[in-house]
Design a protein around this motif. Structure first.
Motif, PDB file in Angstrom:
ATOM      1  N   THR A   1      19.217 -16.939  14.050  1.00 52.84           N
ATOM      2  CA  THR A   1      19.991 -15.698  14.039  1.00 52.84           C
ATOM      3  C   THR A   1      21.423 -15.915  13.553  1.00 52.84           C
ATOM      4  OG1 THR A   1      18.723 -15.022  15.985  1.00 52.84           O
ATOM      5  CG2 THR A   1      20.641 -13.695  15.444  1.00 52.84           C
TER       6      THR A   1
ATOM      7  N   ALA B   1      28.250  -8.054  16.312  1.00 51.85           N
ATOM      8  CA  ALA B   1      29.222  -9.053  16.760  1.00 51.85           C
ATOM      9  C   ALA B   1      30.338  -9.194  15.740  1.00 51.85           C
ATOM     10  CB  ALA B   1      28.521 -10.392  16.968  1.00 51.85           C
ATOM     11  N   LEU B   2      30.091  -8.716  14.532  1.00 53.39           N
ATOM     12  CA  LEU B   2      31.103  -8.786  13.487  1.00 53.39           C
ATOM     13  C   LEU B   2      31.765  -7.431  13.226  1.00 53.39           C
ATOM     14  CD1 LEU B   2      29.095 -11.138  11.102  1.00 53.39           C
ATOM     15  CD2 LEU B   2      30.994 -11.766  12.582  1.00 53.39           C
TER      16      LEU B   2
ATOM     17  N   ARG C   1      32.781 -30.579   7.216  1.00 51.27           N
ATOM     18  CA  ARG C   1      33.710 -30.167   8.282  1.00 51.27           C
ATOM     19  C   ARG C   1      33.319 -30.779   9.637  1.00 51.27           C
ATOM     20  NH1 ARG C   1      33.100 -23.551   8.790  1.00 51.27           N
ATOM     21  NH2 ARG C   1      31.060 -23.471   9.836  1.00 51.27           N
TER      22      ARG C   1
ATOM     23  N   PHE D   1      35.206 -18.674  10.192  1.00 49.14           N
ATOM     24  CA  PHE D   1      34.450 -19.903  10.426  1.00 49.14           C
ATOM     25  C   PHE D   1      33.024 -19.769   9.885  1.00 49.14           C
ATOM     26  CE2 PHE D   1      33.814 -23.956  12.294  1.00 49.14           C
ATOM     27  CZ  PHE D   1      32.528 -23.980  12.823  1.00 49.14           C
ATOM     28  N   LEU D   2      32.405 -18.623  10.151  1.00 46.44           N
ATOM     29  CA  LEU D   2      31.044 -18.401   9.661  1.00 46.44           C
ATOM     30  C   LEU D   2      31.018 -18.439   8.140  1.00 46.44           C
ATOM     31  CD1 LEU D   2      30.013 -15.451  12.029  1.00 46.44           C
ATOM     32  CD2 LEU D   2      29.025 -17.737  12.052  1.00 46.44           C
TER      33      LEU D   2
ATOM     34  N   VAL E   1      38.275 -18.237  20.515  1.00 45.23           N
ATOM     35  CA  VAL E   1      38.080 -17.998  19.088  1.00 45.23           C
ATOM     36  C   VAL E   1      38.070 -16.487  18.879  1.00 45.23           C
ATOM     37  CG1 VAL E   1      36.549 -18.392  17.119  1.00 45.23           C
ATOM     38  CG2 VAL E   1      36.759 -20.143  18.890  1.00 45.23           C
TER      39      VAL E   1
ATOM     40  N   ALA F   1      33.205 -19.763   5.969  1.00 42.70           N
ATOM     41  CA  ALA F   1      33.511 -21.074   5.403  1.00 42.70           C
ATOM     42  C   ALA F   1      32.314 -22.020   5.507  1.00 42.70           C
ATOM     43  CB  ALA F   1      34.735 -21.685   6.085  1.00 42.70           C
ATOM     44  N   GLY F   2      31.467 -21.808   6.491  1.00 45.62           N
ATOM     45  CA  GLY F   2      30.303 -22.667   6.682  1.00 45.62           C
ATOM     46  C   GLY F   2      29.051 -22.155   5.991  1.00 45.62           C
TER      47      GLY F   2
ATOM     48  N   GLU G   1      38.855 -15.239  13.521  1.00 45.49           N
ATOM     49  CA  GLU G   1      38.610 -16.671  13.351  1.00 45.49           C
ATOM     50  C   GLU G   1      37.111 -16.946  13.265  1.00 45.49           C
ATOM     51  OE1 GLU G   1      40.785 -17.736  16.848  1.00 45.49           O
ATOM     52  OE2 GLU G   1      42.555 -18.406  15.729  1.00 45.49           O
ATOM     53  N   LEU G   2      36.349 -16.220  14.069  1.00 43.49           N
ATOM     54  CA  LEU G   2      34.895 -16.393  14.068  1.00 43.49           C
ATOM     55  C   LEU G   2      34.326 -16.034  12.700  1.00 43.49           C
ATOM     56  CD1 LEU G   2      32.928 -16.930  16.645  1.00 43.49           C
ATOM     57  CD2 LEU G   2      32.082 -14.693  16.054  1.00 43.49           C
TER      58      LEU G   2
ATOM     59  N   LEU H   1      27.461 -19.454   6.662  1.00 40.90           N
ATOM     60  CA  LEU H   1      26.546 -18.914   7.677  1.00 40.90           C
ATOM     61  C   LEU H   1      26.471 -17.398   7.568  1.00 40.90           C
ATOM     62  CD1 LEU H   1      27.946 -21.123  10.551  1.00 40.90           C
ATOM     63  CD2 LEU H   1      25.614 -21.273   9.724  1.00 40.90           C
ATOM     64  N   THR H   2      25.251 -16.896   7.375  1.00 43.93           N
ATOM     65  CA  THR H   2      25.063 -15.449   7.301  1.00 43.93           C
ATOM     66  C   THR H   2      24.154 -15.023   8.445  1.00 43.93           C
ATOM     67  OG1 THR H   2      25.100 -15.727   4.904  1.00 43.93           O
ATOM     68  CG2 THR H   2      24.479 -13.560   5.734  1.00 43.93           C
ATOM     69  N   PRO H   3      24.746 -14.547   9.535  1.00 41.76           N
ATOM     70  CA  PRO H   3      23.927 -14.172  10.688  1.00 41.76           C
ATOM     71  C   PRO H   3      22.988 -13.017  10.373  1.00 41.76           C
ATOM     72  CG  PRO H   3      26.251 -14.324  11.272  1.00 41.76           C
ATOM     73  CD  PRO H   3      26.167 -14.366   9.791  1.00 41.76           C
ATOM     74  N   ARG H   4      21.793 -13.067  11.055  1.00 40.89           N
ATOM     75  CA  ARG H   4      20.873 -11.939  10.941  1.00 40.89           C
ATOM     76  C   ARG H   4      20.940 -11.194  12.262  1.00 40.89           C
ATOM     77  NH1 ARG H   4      16.037 -14.436   8.426  1.00 40.89           N
ATOM     78  NH2 ARG H   4      16.703 -16.511   7.795  1.00 40.89           N
ATOM     79  N   GLU H   5      21.455  -9.979  12.246  1.00 43.79           N
ATOM     80  CA  GLU H   5      21.518  -9.218  13.497  1.00 43.79           C
ATOM     81  C   GLU H   5      20.401  -8.218  13.527  1.00 43.79           C
ATOM     82  OE1 GLU H   5      25.717  -8.770  15.323  1.00 43.79           O
ATOM     83  OE2 GLU H   5      25.896  -8.577  13.151  1.00 43.79           O
TER      84      GLU H   5
END
Lengths: 301, 165
Positions: free
Chosen positions: A230, B42-43, A290, B152-153, B144, B155-156, B148-149, B158-162
């Motif tokens: 998720t 959450a975003l 990182r 962070f997502l 956080v 930059a990494g 910032e969250l 990360l693509t959340p699936r909600e």
């Protein structure tokens, strides 16, 4: 009274019984249906974990968690490295935001412990700890995320509360279900102190000696796979971490996490099943770089 | 003997009461702090911060997110941050607009805070450890923010699936 009128009256009274307490705040704590449910559960010894956990409010869990966390910190030294701790919080908070329990009383707080032992601890509230030994076992951010997601799994399943022995759990549920209207008097504080003592004893046993049991571990593993997916991490990282732990298990038998989570092979089998329909892919360079940068000191031997 | 008409009127009154209750449910915040967002994500953009005991009116309750009215605006709150149980703050009646302004709101008088004080007195060797737990709760290092969250997502990669569960 005629039979038909009796039936109407019964129906109306039942309706009033449901609506009255909710509509009148002063009566809310005397919700008959809720009281009956709780009484029933107390006498039957709390059959289902889910129902028991629902009865315990976040604030009560939080106090238990604080004391459990203090016990972790008296046993293990906190690792004083701002980069490492900040990074672990960033990964952990990202997972928590997309978990089934993003709203714990005090929010999530992550801390690295200065120990070569491979270990991780989760206390309600929530306070999550991971040792330098565990950080060394991980090779990239996704694997660290797997470890933290597993710990968040223990929080979201409320394993800490569930693990308190059933007789004591009845006390905890009864305590947590109370809605106080006034400041706590000495008698109430004594009850709270008893609940706290029992709960913390239970937590110490779980965290340092017995673990939560294989069922709970496998549940947390499954939840970690879901949480990784998720949030956007590679869920196969959970398998990678378990395989590394399995390789270390013989060398570190009975130590740290191998004392509390002994059956790694069985966990690997279950996680493989969870991953059946999920594609694998390499961890992007950004999440290796990182990870290595933030944890350079922490992971150094 | 109760007349049928009286019973019908009483029944109708109850239905009206019930409808009013169902349309607007009051809930209280049961965590120290939670966010009001512009969408069930959450975003989502943070519209406000609510504190323990604060009241909201729930329009639409879901498993993960509830649509609410709070602090004079509409938005979304995590359902798990809310409770139907009554939370009474130690410092008098928990009225609708509570602002903490940095001060800890004393928890409802159930005695857990006092119990911890006693536990610490009886286990003085845990003093330093409890001090550290306090640090973990207070220091910015462990917090956080929403921005910032998101950074962070991103930059990494990360693509959340909600799921909107």
């Amino acid at each position: 009274m005629k039979t038909l009128h009796k039936k109407y009256l019964a129906a109306l009274l039942t309706l009033a019984g449901f609506l009255g307490p909710v509509h009148s705040p002063a009566l809310a704590q005397f919700d008959v249906g809720d009281l009956l449910k709780r009484g029933e559960q107390a006498t039957k010894g709390l059959k289902t974990i889910g129902k028991a956990a629902e009865q315990i409010d976040p604030a009560t869990e939080y106090f238990i968690g604080r004391s459990a966390a203090a016990n972790v910190l008296s046993k293990y030294r906190a690792y004083d490295d701002a980069n490492a701790n900040r990074y672990v919080n960033e990964v952990g908070q990202s997972l928590a935001a997309f978990s089934q329990a993003p709203e714990v009383y005090s929010g999530y707080h992550f801390q690295v412990l200065d120990s070569d032992e491979v270990n991780a601890f989760a206390a309600p509230g929530a306070f999550i700890f991971v040792t330098r030994g565990m950080l060394r076992l991980c090779e990239n951010e996704d694997e660290l995320a797997a470890v933290l997601a597993h710990e968040i799994g223990h929080i979201q399943n409320r394993h800490a509360v569930e693990h308190i022995k059933s007789s004591r759990r009845g006390d905890l549920v009864a305590f947590a279900g109370k809605t106080a209207l006034e400041e706590a008097g000495p008698a109430q504080i004594a009850v709270a102190r008893d609940v706290l003592d029992k709960a913390v004893d239970g937590m110490k046993d779980v965290l340092f000696v017995k673990g939560y049991g294989q069922g709970a571990e496998k549940r947390s593993d499954a939840d970690a796979v879901e949480m990784l997916r998720t949030t956007g991490y590679n869920p196969w990282a959970m398998l990678r971490v378990l395989e590394r732990m399995d390789a270390r298990a013989k060398r570190d038998k009975g130590l740290g996490i191998f004392k509390t989570h002994p059956k790694t092979g069985d966990r690997i089998k279950s996680v493989r099943k969870e991953l059946k329909r999920i594609p694998n892919s390499p961890v992007p360079a950004a999440r290796v770089e990182r990870f290595e940068a933030a944890l350079q000191q922490a992971r150094a031997e | 003997m109760i007349k049928s008409r009286t019973l019908w009127v009483a029944g109708l009154a109850l239905v009206i009461v019930g409808a009013a209750w169902a349309a607007e449910k009051t809930r209280q915040v049961q965590v120290r702090e939670t966010t009001l967002r512009d969408k069930p994500s959450a975003l989502g953009k943070v519209l406000g911060t609510l504190r323990y005991g604060e009241r909201v009116q729930v329009g639409e309750g879901g498993d993960a997110w509830s649509k609410v009215s709070a602090q004079g605006q509409d938005g979304w709150i995590r359902s798990s941050a809310l409770t139907a149980r009554k939370i009474q703050l130690a410092a008098g009646d928990g009225s609708a607009n509570i602002t903490a302004s940095g001060e800890e709101i004393a928890l409802a008088g159930k005695g857990m805070a006092e119990a911890e004080t006693q536990y610490r007195q009886d286990n003085a060797y845990l003093d330093d450890a409890f001090a550290f737990v306090d640090r973990m709760e207070k220091e910015p290092l462990y917090r956080v923010s929403a921005e910032e969250l998101a950074a962070f997502l991103e930059a990494g990669g990360l693509t959340p699936r909600e799921g909107g569960r």
